[in-house]
Design a protein around this motif. Structure first.
Motif, PDB file in Angstrom:
ATOM      1  N   GLU A 208       5.591  -2.852   1.716  1.00 28.80           N
ATOM      2  CA  GLU A 208       6.072  -2.339   0.435  1.00 28.80           C
ATOM      3  C   GLU A 208       5.235  -1.101   0.105  1.00 28.80           C
ATOM      4  OE1 GLU A 208       6.364  -5.358  -2.521  1.00 28.80           O
ATOM      5  OE2 GLU A 208       7.091  -6.838  -1.065  1.00 28.80           O
ATOM      6  N   GLN A 209       5.840   0.062   0.233  1.00 27.64           N
ATOM      7  CA  GLN A 209       5.124   1.336   0.179  1.00 27.64           C
ATOM      8  C   GLN A 209       4.924   1.769  -1.271  1.00 27.64           C
ATOM      9  OE1 GLN A 209       6.863   4.199   2.776  1.00 27.64           O
ATOM     10  NE2 GLN A 209       5.223   5.685   2.563  1.00 27.64           N
ATOM     11  N   ARG A 210       3.935   1.182  -1.913  1.00 26.66           N
ATOM     12  CA  ARG A 210       3.653   1.469  -3.320  1.00 26.66           C
ATOM     13  C   ARG A 210       2.286   0.907  -3.675  1.00 26.66           C
ATOM     14  NH1 ARG A 210       3.966  -3.383  -5.631  1.00 26.66           N
ATOM     15  NH2 ARG A 210       5.403  -4.955  -4.788  1.00 26.66           N
ATOM     16  N   GLU A 211       1.863   1.195  -4.917  1.00 32.10           N
ATOM     17  CA  GLU A 211       0.598   0.651  -5.414  1.00 32.10           C
ATOM     18  C   GLU A 211       0.751  -0.840  -5.732  1.00 32.10           C
ATOM     19  OE1 GLU A 211      -2.159   2.204  -5.480  1.00 32.10           O
ATOM     20  OE2 GLU A 211      -1.662   4.336  -5.409  1.00 32.10           O
TER      21      GLU A 211
ATOM     22  N   ARG B  62       0.694  -4.130  -7.959  1.00 30.30           N
ATOM     23  CA  ARG B  62       0.966  -4.380  -9.367  1.00 30.30           C
ATOM     24  C   ARG B  62       1.002  -5.880  -9.626  1.00 30.30           C
ATOM     25  NH1 ARG B  62       6.615  -1.651  -8.386  1.00 30.30           N
ATOM     26  NH2 ARG B  62       7.877  -3.376  -7.610  1.00 30.30           N
TER      27      ARG B  62
ATOM     28  N   SER C 265       0.851  -1.184   0.000  1.00 35.91           N
ATOM     29  CA  SER C 265       0.000   0.000   0.000  1.00 35.91           C
ATOM     30  C   SER C 265       0.891   1.240   0.000  1.00 35.91           C
ATOM     31  CB  SER C 265      -0.905   0.023   1.242  1.00 35.91           C
ATOM     32  OG  SER C 265      -1.698   1.202   1.253  1.00 35.91           O
ATOM     33  N   PRO C 266       0.520   2.289  -0.777  1.00 37.52           N
ATOM     34  CA  PRO C 266       1.340   3.512  -0.752  1.00 37.52           C
ATOM     35  C   PRO C 266       1.257   4.241   0.582  1.00 37.52           C
ATOM     36  CG  PRO C 266      -0.628   3.829  -2.087  1.00 37.52           C
ATOM     37  CD  PRO C 266      -0.588   2.368  -1.753  1.00 37.52           C
TER      38      PRO C 266
ATOM     39  N   ASP D 160       2.531  -9.374  -7.660  1.00 37.30           N
ATOM     40  CA  ASP D 160       2.719  -9.198  -6.223  1.00 37.30           C
ATOM     41  C   ASP D 160       2.252 -10.403  -5.408  1.00 37.30           C
ATOM     42  OD1 ASP D 160       3.994  -6.792  -6.197  1.00 37.30           O
ATOM     43  OD2 ASP D 160       2.193  -5.582  -5.926  1.00 37.30           O
TER      44      ASP D 160
END
Length: 780
Positions: A689-692, A694, A670-671, A697
């Motif tokens: 994992e600090q991101r959108e 994809r 998650s961002p 995953d």
């Protein structure tokens, strides 16, 4: 051709590249703006950037677009025709294929012809030899093992042939098939004059000369070298007999003396031959290895069939043999005895000549040698002497570009260097090396560390097995080396003085559940554990999962070391504990070493005692007991169920809280995240994992929770989980996943769980709270 990179520059060029790549084993590179339309392609910002990325990793580059751009892109990288890849430029309609670099040696002309056939266009060959029908001098005899003598003026000789200048040619009369081959190859050359004596080549009328012989002719060659090309054919078979345990140095000296007295070139030795009763002599075996030639073992039956009167008297008559050195040389060569037996203190040497039996024009190529060479962890001081000698003896050196760069200072200009792409297609790389060796060449396939540990030895033997290898064609030798874990251990002190287990965390070839079982077994058995391939961009959760498994069986104070690029210029070493080990410190160039229950640190070093006498070892149960949980569903092995939660809001926090309480390894994607989730991540209780989200995953996950505030994203997650074989819970869609989570109340020893099967979560919460309130009132 293999290992081809196609660099397209326009939309039309991209379409042509895709069509060509469907028929070639090629990688397509496209401008970044076209990357979305070609998912399998690699994107680049500038053509120069793409060229730099593939220059040392491919055998050939095909530009589709402007020749000017191609030339400017490759110009800064050009080094030598022995190492540069083939470069061909193709217009975007496929009408003309123009070789720019490596026409003959690298195969650009051949590739251009192949591309022209595929596109219906025309190969535009500009090398003078091709336009005039002349041979490529550096390719003559290559398949038969011919080499070009050091210092040959090959460029000058080729220029004289092209310009029609007089060229004198002499082939040793003892080599009739070599002359046949050269007559055929030079048939189109107008000004070639064949001479009967080698001294005639010194005549001033010859602008250039070509010489083929197995004899030294040192004085003559010194006079001709500046305008000459000399071919060195492997035509000498050396027969050797010796007493027991004669060292290789003594045999080497005897051979050198024999060849020097007979004025024969050592470079022309093709085979060492001996009798069956001497086949296991270490000195003879080492001599053949040192020369990089096969060892021919002549059976006792073959020798019994010979007439002893045809050979010099021999002490071998006590074994009822006609001899060893002379008869073995003659039988192996299928040719005449060139140098009679020369006797030394403890060995005998004879030389025979291979003629038409080995080198007729229609014969198969001679058997070559494939050496699988371990080059160590990086610093050349760790290269073994055997590996160094194998590299010296090789005609062709091939391997992954990073490894070639490490040994580049040891390579000679006359050696052919074939750089293979970065990782992947190990079987293709193995087959290519085997093919080169079967063409009669001495090939060194290199790999870092030890080539038998997670490296190229196995793919080579797997490919040989599939082809029904007979053990001889080609001959294969494995040269061991210092592995990465050994180099790391040396840096650390003495961490592997007891039983050791190596485990790769790459699940590309091994299913993750099997890796998990091996990790658990190694941890339970109290092995020192070395983890290879711990973490990459596409595999970034496995190391955390592995450490979690080991933590179930080891003290949090167990020493752990991260060694990255050990012994190389950018070496990084970190010594920590199992409790503090941070997976983010590792990548594919890192080895992670985990001590056993006895391991300890000492002044920045890691030590594992040789036994268990000094410290008590905590017993580890075979089946881990899980503490009683207040969670209504109790899973006995939650640590074996990697879980992914996508979404860092309040819903995601509730999911994560329950999972952590139950002992699941959690990866959050998650961002953003709630304060509590961020705190858990900082404490190492989960991997964030600090991101959108994809694609990809969910690889390796067993449970998935789709908890974002976007229904479309949640639906994508559920679909991906189904493909990955993972069970999925979708927070906002009761029917979108595979399972539902009940509403749970825990307080004061009271647990209340209410499920609406996902149909009405808020109603389940209300009922849960009402029941809990009623019970609490009754209890008070």
């Amino acid at each position: 051709m293999t290992n081809i990179a196609i660099i397209a520059m326009t939309r039309a060029g991209v379409a042509l590249a895709q069509r060509i790549a469907a028929e070639l084993p090629a990688t397509v590179w496209v401008p970044a703006r076209f990357a979305m339309a070609v998912p399998a392609a690699r994107a680049y910002a500038t053509a120069a950037q793409a060229v730099q990325a593939v220059w040392t990793a491919t055998q050939a580059i095909v530009f589709i677009g402007s020749t000017g751009i191609a030339v400017r892109s490759i110009a800064p990288l050009l080094r030598n025709k022995t190492v540069d890849p083939a470069v061909v430029c193709l217009d975007e309609e496929g009408r003309f294929a123009v070789p720019l670099v490596g026409g003959h040696r690298a195969g650009a002309n051949e590739l251009a012809r192949r591309l022209a056939v595929m596109t219906g266009g025309q190969a535009v060959l500009t090398t003078a030899s091709d336009t005039q029908g002349l041979p490529a001098l550096d390719l003559i005899g290559r398949k038969r093992g011919w080499r070009i003598a050091a210092g040959s003026a090959i460029t000058h000789v080729m220029a004289c042939l092209v310009n029609g200048d007089p060229v004198g040619v002499w082939v040793d009369p003892d080599l009739p098939t070599a002359r046949e081959l050269l007559v055929t190859e030079l048939a189109a050359a107008p000004m070639v004059e064949w001479v009967s004596e080698p001294t005639e080549l010194t005549a001033e009328r010859f602008a250039a000369v070509i010489l083929v012989s197995h004899r030294r002719l040192d004085g003559l060659w010194a006079e001709l070298r500046d305008k000459g090309l000399r071919y060195v054919p492997p035509v000498l078979v050396v027969g050797i007999g010796c007493r027991r345990d004669v060292p290789v140095d003594e045999l080497t000296a005897a051979l050198a003396t024999t060849l020097a007295e007979a004025d024969l070139l050592p470079e022309c030795v093709a085979t060492i031959a001996t009798a069956e009763l001497k086949a296991t002599e270490p000195g003879i075996i080492a001599l053949a290895t040192q020369l990089g030639v096969p060892l021919a073992v002549i059976s006792t039956e073959q020798l019994h069939a010979l007439d002893p009167a045809a050979f010099s008297p021999s002490a071998a008559s006590r074994f009822e043999l006609p001899g060893v050195a002379e008869p073995c040389a003659v039988v192996a060569a299928h040719g005449p005895l060139l140098v009679p037996k020369r006797s030394f203190a403890r060995c005998t040497v004879a030389v025979a000549l291979q003629t038409s039996a080995v080198y007729p024009c229609d014969s198969p190529s001679p058997t070559g040698q494939l050496m699988l060479v371990s080059i160590g962890p990086g610093d050349l001081v760790h290269l073994t002497e055997a590996a160094r000698q194998a590299l010296i003896q090789a005609e062709v050196v091939t391997g992954y570009g990073r490894y070639i760069d490490l040994i580049r200072p040891l390579l000679r200009p006359d050696q052919e260097v074939i750089v293979t792409p970065a990782m992947g297609d190990e079987m293709g790389r193995a087959r290519a090396a085997i093919e080169l060796a079967r063409a009669g060449r001495r090939v060194a396939l290199v790999s870092s560390g030890d080539i038998g540990i997670y490296a190229m030895a196995a793919p080579v033997f797997e490919a040989l097995s599939a082809e029904g290898w007979n053990g001889r064609d080609p001959r294969v030798e494995v040269i061991p080396g210092v592995s990465a874990f050994q180099a790391l251990a040396a840096r650390l002190g003495a961490p592997v003085n007891h039983d050791l287990c190596l485990i790769s965390l790459s699940d590309l070839l091994t299913p993750w559940p099997l890796i998990e079982r091996r990790l658990r077994a190694a941890a339970q058995a109290d092995f020192v554990i070395a983890l290879y391939n711990p973490r990459s961009q596409g595999r970034n959760w496995q190391l955390a999962a592995a450490l979690a498994i080991v933590r179930e069986h080891r003290s949090p104070h167990t020493p752990v070391a991260f060694g990255r690029q050990v012994s190389r210029a950018d070496e990084q070493m970190t010594l920590t504990t199992l409790a503090e080990a941070d997976p983010a410190q590792a990548d594919m160039l890192t080895v992670v070493l985990i001590g056993n229950s006895q391991s300890f640190t000492l002044a920045g070093h890691l030590v594992t005692p040789r036994g268990y006498t000094s410290r008590a070892v905590a017993s580890t149960p075979v089946a881990t007991e899980v503490a009683t949980s207040e969670y209504p569903i109790v899973l006995t092995k939650p640590a074996q169920l990697p879980t992914v939660v996508v979404g860092g809001g309040p819903v995601g926090e509730r999911k994560v809280r329950s999972l952590l309480d139950a002992g699941f390894p959690v990866r959050l994607i998650s961002p953003t995240a709630t304060t509590q989730l961020a705190a858990w991540a900082s404490a190492g209780r989960l991997v964030w994992e600090q991101r959108e989200y994809r694609a990809g995953d969910l690889t390796g996950a067993r449970l998935v929770f789709a908890a974002t505030n976007d229904r479309t994203v949640n639906a994508r997650i559920a679909a991906a989980a189904s493909v990955a074989g993972a069970l999925c819970n979708v927070a906002d869609d009761p029917n979108g996943g595979d399972f539902h989570v009940p509403a749970v109340h825990r307080s004061g020893g009271l647990t209340v769980a209410v499920s609406s099967h996902g149909a009405a979560p808020s109603r389940a919460v209300a009922i849960r709270d009402a029941i809990a309130e009623w019970f609490m009132a009754k209890l008070t």
